[in-house]
Structures are given as structure tokens and as C-alpha cells.
Design a protein around this motif. Structure first.
Motif, short mmCIF file in Angstrom:
data_model
loop_
_atom_site.label_atom_id
_atom_site.label_comp_id
_atom_site.label_asym_id
_atom_site.label_seq_id
_atom_site.Cartn_x
_atom_site.Cartn_y
_atom_site.Cartn_z
N TYR A 48 31.68 44.51 47.50
CA TYR A 48 30.00 43.57 46.77
C TYR A 48 30.51 42.04 46.40
N LEU A 49 31.25 42.75 45.25
CA LEU A 49 31.38 41.67 44.09
C LEU A 49 32.44 40.64 44.93
N GLN A 50 32.98 41.24 45.72
CA GLN A 50 33.83 40.15 47.00
C GLN A 50 32.74 39.15 47.10
N HIS A 51 31.49 40.07 47.96
CA HIS A 51 30.51 38.79 48.91
C HIS A 51 29.71 38.00 47.72
N TRP A 52 29.51 38.26 46.62
CA TRP A 52 29.29 37.79 45.53
C TRP A 52 30.28 37.21 44.88
N ASN A 53 31.02 36.66 45.11
CA ASN A 53 31.87 35.25 44.93
C ASN A 53 32.06 34.84 45.78
N SER A 54 32.25 35.10 46.75
CA SER A 54 32.23 34.28 47.49
C SER A 54 31.35 33.40 48.39
N ILE B 13 33.51 53.01 45.94
CA ILE B 13 34.64 52.28 45.17
C ILE B 13 34.70 50.66 45.93
N ARG B 14 34.93 51.71 47.31
CA ARG B 14 34.81 50.41 48.54
C ARG B 14 33.66 49.66 48.59
#
Length: 87
Positions: free
Chosen positions: A51-57, A45-46
Motif C-alpha cells: 500500500y505504501l509503495q502504491h501511495w508513493n508511486s 506487513i506485506r
């Protein structure tokens, strides 16, 4: 075990990096304690969250990404390409 003078493993180094990047270095330093059964799930989960935070950034830091974000705000497979079979 990993930091033994006679033995170093690339695989174990990769595991160590994953745990440290997840902020779970306590698991690495205390390898001989009993871990809860859901530890692997928490790590997964972490990693997904990171990954999602990096993708959004990355998405918001590019002009094409900003335009893309107007139409799509999450990562998933679109259904329309799956409707057509290739010949």
C-alpha cells in the motif's frame, strides 16, 4: 477446497487474491501444512508495504502529489485537527 466443482466462495476467492498479490501463493497451494504463528503478521506487513509503495508511486506521478511530497513524506494523522473539538 476452494476449487471444488460444487462449491465456490467469494470470500475464499478474496483470500486467494490477497495471498497471490502478496507473493505467498505457496500458502494457498499447500493449505494443509502447518504454518508458523507469525504468518498472518507477515501477510499484514506485506500488504502495508504494498500500500505504501502504491501511495508513493501515485504521489510522485501527479503534480499535486509532487508538491505535497515537499512537505510530507509519510502517511499519518496530523495532530492539529485532533486538538479542536467540533461543537
Amino acid at each position: 477446497m476452494f476449487n471444488s466443482i460444487n462449491y465456490q466462495s467469494k470470500w475464499m476467492s478474496a483470500i486467494q487474491n490477497i495471498l497471490f498479490n502478496c507473493g505467498m501463493n505457496n500458502i494457498w497451494h499447500n493449505q494443509f501444512i502447518h504454518l508458523p504463528k507469525n504468518t498472518a503478521k507477515k501477510i499484514k506487513i506485506r500488504l502495508i508495504d504494498q500500500y505504501l509503495q502504491h501511495w508513493n508511486s501515485d504521489l510522485l506521478n501527479s503534480s499535486k502529489g509532487q508538491h505535497y511530497a515537499l512537505f510530507k513524506d509519510n502517511i499519518n494523522c496530523e495532530k492539529y485537527p485532533l486538538r479542536y473539538k467540533s461543537n
